[in-house]
Scaffold this active site. Structure first.
Site, PDB file in Angstrom:
ATOM      1  N   GLU A  90       0.819  -1.219   0.000  1.00 47.75           N
ATOM      2  CA  GLU A  90       0.000   0.000   0.000  1.00 47.75           C
ATOM      3  C   GLU A  90       0.852   1.268   0.000  1.00 47.75           C
ATOM      4  O   GLU A  90       0.521   2.253  -0.656  1.00 47.75           O
ATOM      5  CB  GLU A  90      -0.918   0.015   1.221  1.00 47.75           C
ATOM      6  CG  GLU A  90      -1.860   1.204   1.192  1.00 47.75           C
ATOM      7  CD  GLU A  90      -2.433   1.519   2.568  1.00 47.75           C
ATOM      8  OE1 GLU A  90      -3.222   2.455   2.633  1.00 47.75           O
ATOM      9  OE2 GLU A  90      -2.067   0.846   3.545  1.00 47.75           O
ATOM     10  N   ASP A  91       1.962   1.241   0.722  1.00 43.23           N
ATOM     11  CA  ASP A  91       2.712   2.477   0.974  1.00 43.23           C
ATOM     12  C   ASP A  91       3.959   2.663   0.119  1.00 43.23           C
ATOM     13  O   ASP A  91       4.709   3.616   0.341  1.00 43.23           O
ATOM     14  CB  ASP A  91       3.123   2.536   2.456  1.00 43.23           C
ATOM     15  CG  ASP A  91       1.907   2.657   3.368  1.00 43.23           C
ATOM     16  OD1 ASP A  91       0.832   2.980   2.855  1.00 43.23           O
ATOM     17  OD2 ASP A  91       2.046   2.408   4.585  1.00 43.23           O
TER      18      ASP A  91
END
Length: 744
Positions: A90-91
């Protein structure tokens, strides 16, 4: 940052990772160690430029989540590696394909389940509720996903202080509403307790601080008392040759708060704040008999409260929890809760289903887990509502308290509390549920809406002619029963509608009218129906008969619809004028400009929520409703946690800004010892001394104890607190508290 600071951070990061490796030393070989190092290096690279709100390097978070997964839940190397890289996809620029290439398909699957959802959902649906539904979809494939997710939430709660207040309230409310009950349901009792306590710290900070202070002040006394009590127990158990250990504890902050609310008492009146746990070292063959023998020894020397015995050894909870609980009268007149279990039972209680993997011979626990996951699949597959409806359904069916019901042959079935014979029949088999004609409970005929109790033996009477009825939906609490009833009713409705379509076409042809699409739509409007299916259904059920069809045709020929449209338009204009007039009247009232909303402190129209009736000075928040604009709620409102958790995007920060005097109703609960002239004293102080208007008063006494409700009209919170303070000084009055309505 200086070079020294960078060096210190690197040292701290490596120290935390080395501590993580130590927690895994008895569960990994050289290959596993290499796996964890690769996961750690990937996480450090992916998060190298990122910091948390507290200013700490982001890598602290995945390391701590992995430590919880290893040390507090007890999972293996793959789960710990997945926890280390749970935010990487996600990051950062890493993809799931990269994860599968660098590790394996199994870890990539876990990361896929853990990756947060991005995207925009309907504004009426909580994003967090949608995330929760997606998480459970993944759970039905691999329970490790949800265990790591709970570890992630626990660390976020432990570090919530650095977040702004409105974020703290939102995250804590979600945790209390969803994650703590889920941890409880899986059997992670320590994590569940900590999540509850930390949530209370941010949802009701004053209450939390008060209980913490009181526990701290009584800590030494409690420790001494439990130590003295334990000495007796140790002596008696040793005399009987037991190998055991005893853990002493006080109740959790949240459970004390819950008891204070449910029993309407203060901290000092909670009588079983003390507890000990006896953990017996016993072989699998002797577990039950040893626990009951230990129970017998305790109750031989200390008088038990027979109503407080809980036997989860003969019938374990659905999440595998096994233990004996009783409450006994200890020395100096204090009640003490005593829990008795074996080392294996204690590990299952501490670590939930994760512990079953250690005790692989315990197939019952794993089968219960499989059964629970199958029930999750049922709810997921049959749910047609939005995410918030789903979460409510999930909480009701899969996190509710349980009752234990026996079949006529003596087989044990576990159902949610408040289940009925219909829930029981559908849990046996869908066909039995659909054909249920009646039921016998303990040999006696009962109605189908009878609420079952633990220990009931239920026999279902069926008939091939029986069909589900609409009111059955009011009788059931389980999603399986509800969804099957709805499905059967829809199917039956479709069949009747199909027959009704043929009947209608036949009738229209008989009077030489062609059943066109336009004509059918005109009939739908004429009979005020939703669609053509409803029209056909009502014809099939003979609700719309020949006489009504003839009347429709006559009105059609006389230009009825021209007249009808005018009438509807006229009514709409009239309604609009009324609405404008009411709006004008509302705007001229005193409700305006008392509250400002949002970070920009804007003024909006609002209404006071009836569930909590906030008054000036209270901590409040605004909630944007679907039909009634902004409703103003007290932060301690019974609906607060539900609204903050499920509809965070519709919450507005709010505060009082005007000192303009206005009158507000507030309900007080007053309790104490019944004395002569008490009501006169109460009314004298409120009306004559304080000049406060009493809207209603209802005080009743029973065997020397009284309890009553008084509705007073005050100007603000300080005014109300003054009234409460004076009432508490009346001789015989033990407590005066402000009352909020129950949750809607």
């Amino acid at each position: 940052m200086t070079e020294a600071e960078i060096e210190a951070e690197e040292k701290e990061i490596n120290s935390r990772f080395n501590h993580l490796l130590k927690t895994m030393k008895d569960r990994m070989d050289k290959e596993d160690r290499d796996l964890l190092k690769r996961a750690f290096n990937l996480a450090r690279d992916a998060h190298s430029e990122v910091r948390r709100k507290s200013g700490e390097p982001y890598i602290y978070h995945p390391i701590e989540v992995a430590r919880i997964v290893s040390e507090e839940i007890g999972l293996g190397p793959k789960s710990v590696a997945s926890a280390l890289i749970h935010d990487v996809v996600e990051d950062s620029d890493y993809t799931l394909e990269d994860i599968e290439r660098l590790f394996d398909e199994d870890i990539a699957h876990i990361i896929d389940g853990l990756t947060k959802i991005s995207g925009i959902f309907d504004m009426d649906v909580s994003l967090q509720a949608e995330n929760f539904r997606k998480m459970l979809l993944t759970l039905s494939d691999d329970i490790r996903v949800i265990l790591i997710k709970l570890a992630d939430r626990l660390h976020n709660m432990r570090t919530l202080e650095s977040m702004p207040q409105h974020k703290q309230l939102k995250i804590a409310s979600e945790t209390l509403y969803l994650y703590a009950p889920l941890a409880h349901r899986i059997g992670l009792y320590n994590i569940k307790t900590e999540l509850e306590d930390l949530s209370l710290k941010y949802t009701e900070p004053e209450v939390y601080r008060d209980i913490v202070l009181r526990l701290k002040n009584s800590q030494n006394e409690a420790h001494r008392y439990l130590s003295d009590f334990s000495k007796y127990i140790r002596k008696y158990l040793k005399e009987e040759g037991f190998e055991f250990e005893i853990k002493e504890r006080t109740k959790s902050i949240y459970s004390i708060r819950k008891k204070m609310l449910s029993q309407g008492v203060g901290f000092d009146e909670i009588y079983d704040k003390f507890a000990i746990r006896i953990i017996v070292n016993s072989s699998r063959e002797r577990e039950k008999s040893d626990c009951w023998r230990a129970y017998s020894i305790v109750t031989d020397h200390f008088r038990p409260n027979t109503e407080r015995l809980r036997d989860w050894i003969s019938a374990p909870k659905a999440n595998g929890y096994e233990s004996l609980h009783t409450t006994v009268m200890g020395p100096a007149g204090h009640w003490v809760e005593v829990q008795i279990r074996t080392k294996r039972m204690d590990e299952v209680a501490e670590r939930g289903y994760a512990a079953h993997w250690k005790y692989k011979e315990d197939s019952s626990g794993q089968s219960k887990l499989d059964e629970w996951i199958n029930r999750i699949r049922e709810v997921l597959e049959n749910n047609e509502g939005n995410a918030v409806d789903f979460v409510d359904e999930f909480k009701m069916n899969l996190m509710a308290d349980e009752i234990y019901i026996f079949t006529p042959k003596g087989d044990l079935m576990i159902l949610p509390s408040s289940s009925t014979p219909l829930d029981f029949s559908f849990s046996i088999h869908t066909d039995i549920g659909l054909k249920t004609l009646g039921a016998k409970v303990n040999g006696r005929l009962v109605p189908l809406n009878y609420r079952l109790k633990s220990g009931d033996q239920v026999e279902i009477i069926t008939s091939q002619k029986q069909k589900p009825k609409e009111d059955w939906l009011n009788y059931v609490v389980t999603s399986k029963a509800r969804n099957n009833i709805k499905s059967a009713l829809k199917s039956e409705r479709r069949e009747i509608a199909d027959d009704g379509k043929e009947i209608l076409e036949r009738k229209l042809k008989y009077i030489k009218v062609k059943p066109s699409k336009n004509l059918i739509q005109e009939m739908v409007k004429y009979f005020h129906l939703k669609n053509s299916t409803e029209l056909y259904y009502k014809v099939g059920m003979q609700i719309i008969d020949n006489a009504q069809l003839k009347e429709f045709m006559r009105d059609q020929n006389q230009g009825f619809y021209s007249y009808l449209r005018k009438r509807i338009i006229g009514r709409s204009k009239n309604d609009l004028n009324k609405a404008k007039k009411k709006e004008k009247e509302d705007a001229s009232g005193d409700d305006q400009k008392f509250i400002v909303f949002g970070p920009d402190e804007q003024e909006f129209d609002y209404k006071i929520a009836k569930c909590c009736n906030p008054i000036p000075g209270d901590d409040v928040f605004g909630f944007i409703t679907a039909t009634e604009g902004i409703k103003l709620h007290h932060k301690n409102c019974p609906n607060s946690v539900y609204l903050q958790s499920n509809f965070a995007q519709r919450i507005l920060r709010a505060k009082w800004v005007s000192t303009k005097k206005k009158e507000y109703s507030s309900v007080l609960v007053i309790r104490g010892i019944d004395t002569v002239g008490l009501v006169n004293k109460v009314t004298q102080i409120i009306s004559n001394d304080l000049h406060v208007n009493i809207r209603s008063i209802n005080i009743a006494g029973d065997e020397g104890i009284f309890e009553g409700l008084i509705t007073v009209v005050v100007q603000d919170k300080l005014h109300l607190e003054k009234v409460i303070e004076r009432l508490r000084k009346i001789e015989g009055v033990s407590s005066v508290e402000r009352r909020f309505a129950e949750r809607d």
